[in-house]
Design an enzyme around this catalytic site. Structure first.
Site, PDB file in Angstrom:
ATOM      1  N   GLY A 735       4.895   2.288  -8.005  1.00 62.23           N
ATOM      2  CA  GLY A 735       4.220   2.199  -7.103  1.00 62.23           C
ATOM      3  C   GLY A 735       2.782   1.452  -7.573  1.00 62.23           C
ATOM      4  O   GLY A 735       2.017   1.286  -6.372  1.00 62.23           O
ATOM      5  N   GLU A 736       2.508   1.772  -8.783  1.00 64.26           N
ATOM      6  CA  GLU A 736       0.905   1.486  -9.232  1.00 64.26           C
ATOM      7  C   GLU A 736       1.571   0.258 -10.131  1.00 64.26           C
ATOM      8  O   GLU A 736       0.210  -0.548 -10.392  1.00 64.26           O
ATOM      9  CB  GLU A 736       0.681   2.179  -9.851  1.00 64.26           C
ATOM     10  CG  GLU A 736       0.849   4.531  -9.446  1.00 64.26           C
ATOM     11  CD  GLU A 736       0.088   5.309  -8.814  1.00 64.26           C
ATOM     12  OE1 GLU A 736      -0.888   4.666  -8.567  1.00 64.26           O
ATOM     13  OE2 GLU A 736       0.354   6.149  -8.824  1.00 64.26           O
TER      14      GLU A 736
END
Ligand SMILES: Cc1cc2nc3c(=O)[nH]c(=O)nc-3n(C[C@H](O)[C@H](O)[C@H](O)COP(=O)(O)OP(=O)(O)OC[C@H]3O[C@@H](n4cnc5c(N)ncnc54)[C@H](O)[C@@H]3O)c2cc1C
Ligand code: FES
Ligand code: FES
Lengths: 769, 328, 167
Positions: A735-736
């Site tokens: 996600g990051e």
């Protein structure tokens, strides 16, 4: 050192030196080697039909009998006291049911602050509307409830306040003079000093020593923060937009002095979060007002309200200095700096984290400080720390490579560490250089001229840059899942996790199907409610791992119970959970797959409709045993206009090393989404801070620029797909990582295009003039 | 938003009558007015919807074009005659806002949109002489990257954000107005005001006065015109600087020229000095740059917008050069 | 006030201040149109008025009586999803799904504009009779719809499949 922290140190050492096999993930997840299952398939989102029809219900879209609408008034000073608050006109305005201020708000218990207790989710430890004190410019001072939104908004505009201002620390430059070391940076030491890095730096034949600055950012999910909530029989029911349902429920229960079970948060659909959809004051204010008015309440913050009351990424000033020998081998690596924070929260923006794990060097100086300011509590925003930390570090690497005269990829390869450079731990899996080589080939990196300003296309100077991205692997404690198998062979998995668009609903359906050995159509997953099992954080890219480990644990428990239940007439009789595997809708022995029985058969024989277990994932000790990180090589090609200095990203490629990819379709979107936010970070995003008043001056999507369609080229992504042997399914979070490295890759490309090195984000055209 | 009444006018007469009501305001597409009403910066007591008035785009007997104030921005941008005879106007409109906003916004509303400034919008948190005359201006010493370099005053440094108006400024457009006292015409370049000591008064429009039409005179030079907008992202952003220009050459010399700037002043900025400096000169980049310099000689940078001076000079030079190359 | 929404006449008694968006969401239970800013700056609230895309957050409802309003709830054809809706799913043109109804409505309006020859900022030749909707054109014309999740590539792919390749 206190006894407690000494004991913790000892414990930590024990985990570091324990044999691998004792760790969670010490024995590779058997699903890693299963190659032809549904995990890894490009399954289309299961929530797609609802979303494209606009039929997925978001928090502000639930109806309730007698619903009241809300408007919130904000302070206009940064620090001081409210001397008068005139709400009389507002109270008399049509449709108004309640005006809540510190004068009449119910007494509330302190908000447990994030990171102070396992389920604490408070944005800060400040009291919420309990007295006349003001702590930041934009703090809520009044809440209006009315029959319609129009009435509430109008009444709010009739409220007037006067203040007695107190001296406030609202200028970052001034605040930095009193910067101090926090106790820890998310549990890690703020300072690491190995060897004499300063001396090694000055002695090095090649060195860079530069200062980089990064501004405040706001997440700006398109869905505004909001709740629809009501009280019933002393219990609180909240339709929220949340990435922390269990934590928010627990924290609200504390604030209102309730049993945790009496707060129910539902949040199956979240219109984007990026770290911002946690617990903020509006939750507490809406619940308090609803209690006072004894009516259901909908509170949707205006876009300005989001800027005023939901924190963003903080501003930093960073120094990166690298000294290298003639071959480019690092003698010294220094990454220090200051992030603005408040006295009332603990979110130090861990920008020095990448430097701790990326490069081998003879000496290290890592040092991170915080400068306390009187401002809204800052918070985590997509790859907090790593996004802006890699901007500084990876820009400096590029500067050094140029100075030494070697290719920046080669420079990185030369300093690739064997084991974690600051902790000495083994990497669980690290294939960064492969990601670089693969990416470089696909991008056509070898066509780049090392000399800046060498390529022109009409009005545009064109350049290429690359940079490393990295983000830690996290698995949070508290993971737990319920697995239920029914006599018709259907499987339900339940856990208090979140779907904000990452694809959780879809990939976890795949994961459960694979784990249980059933078809995807036979799996139903329930999530997004605090009433479900476990504590999950849709943050730190930890959720997939935390769910994965919980389902793994629940599956193991379920298998044991199924074997027991199967009884002596079953071909499974007398077997251990270890001897069997889930496949083809049942349990089969590993030795002879034809030997086994379906779940349905087991349940029917036992006369049961279903079997259900709830099990916790083991504590995430593996994080302390291995050095676990994801990596990426980001490549950018930009054009810088020779007349206007506008920069446009022409091509962008991300080559990722994130373990196994569970669903290439949704993963591609995640990577791209992160990279697009990286374009924003590099070129345009900045929360404008007026340091005379400590006030945000662009609380608007018209004035805070995020990338639009036209800013975004077709983005290429690829991955090593090398499973991490120590994680559930071999996957690490995705996600990051997408946003990390992008800022530097673009900055480096801009340098390559036009020969200007910009060390201050965002790189707007004025800085290039 | 404060309460208000609403009425829709089908004829200019009705509109003017309705506008006599206390605190009345005309309503176009609402994209600026509704936004400001929501912030309670604008507080009309009654709205007179003028989107039903003339939206016609028609040729005048003199060979020019007359556009009704209710014409949508997209309709103007799309119109064949605008595209071929006044390309700068199409280009400017298409560079503004978004497809959706252009479908809503009207010619009249676009002209009358308020200047943009973060402190003006910050209803309760900042001082602004436009919102509360005499209160002071927080932008002058504040965040003023988007603000004016030309024609500003100590009381206001805001800029006019319209792209379309910059084009109208080079086209020598004329605005037709009507009030209960009768009709009048105002040259477009005189319509918007510099802030002076009364920044709250942004145009010469009298209270209750209605924009009926805008007339574009026939002028061959308009055919060779274009618009360039410089902004912080590729689309859907206000101009940092924009340039509208029209150029006619005679041999290698400038026969005639029109030049206006956006994003630099409280009004669309017609660059008469630059035009003057160019007429009869060789059409060379050096001369274009010198003309830009002549226009910008009085430019006064604020803390964060000094870059606009160089940016404007470069953009002017590039746009004129582009037109010159096309003409040759 | 009387409206025509998704082909249905409706009569409601609402505050004069009500925006078209709030009318849909708060009074007519049509939550498909989304509120992302209420400032005209994100496009999430895009609906079609007589086939033209507009921002319902800056539209006063009262002004849209007598116009034919189409929202995401009304774009299905004969109970089937609109081809663009299917293409959005197939091309993964969204993540959280919040900007999605606005993107879809906007794209439908945008395609109609392009079809009748409306130029854009990216159009080189203003005199051209026909517009070729290449990726640049699509991106410029769709720039009024922000997707913070960053599903832009999927969105452009979906739009291209339905409105470009089909031509
Ligand atoms: C997010 C966003 C981005 C934008 N970006 C740009 C941009 O890049 N470039 C740009 O140029 N613009 C931009 N705009 C501004 C937009 O162009 C204006 O809002 C629009 O042109 C106003 O037109 P309207 O018809 O909606 O006016 P309204 O909002 O209806 O009215 C505006 C004013 O005009 C008055 N008025 C309307 N008609 C008449 C008339 N016939 N006679 C007298 N007075 C009248 C009204 O009383 C009101 O004071 C942007 C707006 C938004 C919200
Ligand atoms: S909600 Fe209408 S544009 Fe954002
Ligand atoms: S899908 Fe989330 S904003 Fe577009």
């Amino acid at each position: 050192m206190s006894l407690k922290s000494a004991a913790m140190k000892l414990m930590q050492k024990a985990i570091e030196h324990a044999p691998d096999s004792m760790m969670p993930g010490g024995k590779p997840d058997p699903l890693i080697t299963r190659k032809h299952g549904i995990v890894g398939a490009p399954v289309t989102r299961i929530d797609g039909p609802l979303k494209v029809k606009g039929a997925a219900p978001f928090a502000a879209e639930f109806e309730a009998e007698g619903l009241l609408y809300t408007a919130v008034a904000f302070s206009t000073i940064a620090k001081g006291r409210i001397t008068s608050l005139d709400t009389s006109a507002a109270e008399k305005a049509p449709g108004v049911r309640l005006v809540m201020t510190h004068k009449n708000a119910p007494k509330l218990k302190p908000t447990p602050m994030f990171n102070t207790q396992p389920k604490a989710a408070g944005p800060s430890d400040l009291p919420i509307m309990q007295d006349d004190s003001i702590h930041w410019n934009g703090e809520p001072i009044a809440v209006v409830l009315a029959d319609t939104q129009e009435q509430a908004d109008y009444a709010k505009s009739l409220i007037s306040a006067t203040y007695k201002e107190e001296p406030a620390v609202i200028d970052f430059d001034a605040a930095m003079k009193n910067a101090h070391e926090p106790k820890t940076i998310l549990g890690e030491p703020p300072t690491i000093n190995e060897g004499d890095a300063e001396a090694a730096l000055s002695a090095a034949p090649n060195l860079v020593d530069k200062t980089y600055t990064t501004p405040r950012h706001n997440h700006n999910p398109i869905e505004l923060h909001g709740v629809t909530l009501f009280w019933e029989d002393g219990e609180l029911y909240v339709h929220d937009s949340s990435q922390t349902v269990a934590q928010s429920a627990w924290t609200l229960a504390e604030v209102f002095g309730l049993d945790e079970k009496k707060v129910h948060i539902w949040s199956p659909y979240v219109g984007g979060g990026f770290g911002s959809k946690t617990l903020w004051q509006h939750h507490v204010l809406a619940a308090a007002a609803s209690k006072m008015a004894d009516r259901p309440v909908r509170l949707v913050l205006s876009r300005e309200g989001v800027y005023r009351t939901v924190g963003g990424r903080t501003t930093t000033q960073q120094r990166v200095a690298i000294g290298a020998d003639a071959d480019g081998r690092f003698q010294s690596l220094i990454h220090t700096g200051v992030a603005a924070m408040t006295e009332h929260n603990d979110c130090p923006e861990q920008f020095t984290f990448p430097a701790r794990h990326l490069y081998a060097t003879k000496s290290f100086l890592i040092g991170q400080k915080v400068a306390d300011m009187d401002m809204l509590a800052n918070t985590f925003m997509r790859a907090p720390g790593e996004s802006i930390g890699t901007f500084a570090l990876e820009s400096a690497i590029d500067e050094l490579a140029e100075q030494i005269g070697i290719d920046p990829i080669e420079l990185r390869a030369r300093n690739e560490p064997e084991s974690d450079p600051t902790t000495g731990k083994q990497f669980s899996s690290r294939n960064l250089i492969k990601a670089y080589r693969d990416g470089a080939e696909r991008f056509g990196w070898n066509s780049r001229s090392a000399k800046p300003a060498a390529r022109r296309d009409g009005e545009w100077l064109v350049g290429m840059g690359c940079a490393t991205g990295t983000y830690p692997y996290y698995r949070m404690p508290g993971g737990k899942a319920r697995l239920t198998v029914s006599k018709d062979g259907f499987v339900t998995a339940e856990f208090a996790a979140h779907e904000m668009g990452m694809g959780t609903a879809t990939t976890q359906t795949q994961v459960v199907a694979e784990r249980m050995g059933v078809a995807q159509q036979c799996v139903q997953i329930n999530y997004g409610s605090s009433d479900l099992a476990g504590v999950f954080l849709a943050g730190g890219s930890s959720q997939s791992a935390s769910i994965g480990a919980s389902i793994h644990a629940a599956h193991t428990a379920l298998v044991e119970q199924l074997i027991k239940l199967a009884g002596s007439k079953s071909p499974l009789h007398g077997l251990d959970a270890d001897d069997v595997e889930s496949r083809d809708g049942g349990l089969h022995t590993k030795k002879d797959p034809s030997h086994g029985e379906s779940y349905a058969a087991i349940l029917r024989r036992a006369g049961k409709d279903e079997l259900s277990v709830e099990e916790s994932a083991p504590p995430p000790m593996e994080l302390q045993h291995w050095s676990m990180h994801s990596f990426s090589a980001i490549f950018a090609e930009v054009g810088v206009n020779t007349i206007t200095c506008e920069t446009r990203v022409r091509r962008l490629l991300g080559s990722f090393d994130c373990g196994r990819i569970l669903n290439p379709k949704t993963a591609t979107s995640q990577f791209r989404g992160g990279m697009i936010m990286g374009i924003g970070l590099a070129l345009m995003e900045e929360t404008i801070w007026d340091s005379r008043k400590g006030r945000i001056m662009n609380p608007s999507l018209a004035e805070y620029h995020v990338p639009v369609h036209m800013d975004v080229p077709e983005i290429d992504v690829m991955w090593t797909d090398i499973p991490d042997p120590h994680t559930p399914l071999g996957a690490r979070g995705i996600g990051e990582i997408g946003i990390t490295g992008v800022g530097a890759a673009i900055a480096n490309a801009i340098y390559n295009a036009c020969g200007k090195r910009i060390r201050e984000l965002p790189i707007t055209l004025d800085k290039l003039m | 938003m404060n309460p208000f009444t609403y009425a829709r006018a089908e004829q200019a007469e009705d509109a003017l009558k309705l506008a006599e009501a206390q605190g009345a305001r005309f309503l176009g597409g609402g994209t600026n007015l509704v936004d400001l009403m929501r912030e309670t910066i604008e507080r009309p007591q009654s709205l007179v919807d003028v989107t039903g008035l003339s939206a016609a785009i028609e040729e005048t007997s003199a060979g020019g074009l007359r556009i009704g104030a209710a014409a949508r921005n997209s309709a103007v941008a799309e119109h064949r005659l605008v595209r071929t005879l006044y390309p700068v106007l199409s280009r400017a409109l298409l560079a503004g806002a978004s497809g959706q906003i252009r479908n809503m916004a009207t010619l009249g509303g676009n002209i009358m949109q308020r200047t943009r400034c973060a402190y003006f919008y910050d209803d309760d948190g900042s001082r602004c002489n436009k919102r509360t005359p005499g209160q002071g201006c927080d932008a002058a010493e504040g965040f003023n990257r988007y603000h004016a370099i030309l024609g500003a005053s100590p009381s206001c440094v805001a800029t006019h954000a319209s792209d379309m108006c910059v084009a109208l400024a080079v086209l020598d457009a004329v605005i037709h107005l009507r009030s209960p006292r009768g009709e009048r015409t105002v040259p477009f370049v005189d319509f918007h005001r510099l802030p002076g000591e009364t920044p709250q008064v942004e145009t010469v429009l009298e209270p209750g006065e209605l924009i009926l039409t805008v007339e574009l005179p026939a002028n061959p030079i308009a055919k060779r015109s274009t618009y360039r907008k410089v902004r912080d992202r590729s689309s859907y952003a206000f101009a940092l600087v924009s340039v509208a220009a029209a150029l006619e050459l005679d041999g290698g010399k400038v026969k005639d020229v029109r030049l206006a700037l956006g994003g630099v002043a409280h009004k669309p900025w017609r660059a008469l000095r630059a035009e003057e400096a160019l007429r009869g000169r060789e059409a060379t980049p050096e001369n274009f740059r010198a003309a830009a310099g002549a226009e910008l000689i009085d430019a006064k940078p604020l803390r964060y917008n000094a870059f606009k001076i160089e940016l404007a000079a470069r953009t002017i030079t590039a746009v004129l050069q582009e037109l010159a190359e096309e003409a040759q | 006030m009387r409206f025509l929404i998704n082909g249905q006449p409706v009569e409601v008694d609402v505050d004069m201040r009500t925006s078209l968006l709030d009318l849909l969401r708060d009074h007519l239970n049509l939550h498909g149109s989304k509120k992302g800013c209420n400032q005209g700056a994100c496009g999430a609230c895009t609906v079609l008025a007589d086939g033209e895309r507009i921002l319902s957050c800056l539209a006063l409802a009262v002004q849209y009586q007598g116009r034919e309003i189409t929202t995401i709830e009304g774009i299905a054809e004969d109970g089937q999803m609109h081809p663009l809706q299917r293409a959005f799913i197939e091309h993964d043109g969204f993540q959280c799904g919040y900007c999605t109804p606005g993107q879809i409505c906007s794209a439908i309006g945008m395609a109609a504009e392009a079809k009748r020859g409306m130029p854009s900022h990216m159009t080189r030749d203003l005199g051209a009779e026909f517009i070729t909707l290449d990726r640049h054109e699509v991106r410029e014309r769709m720039s009024g719809n922000i997707c913070r999740c960053g599903a832009y590539n999927g969105i452009v792919n979906a739009i291209s499949e339905v409105f470009v390749e089909a031509e």
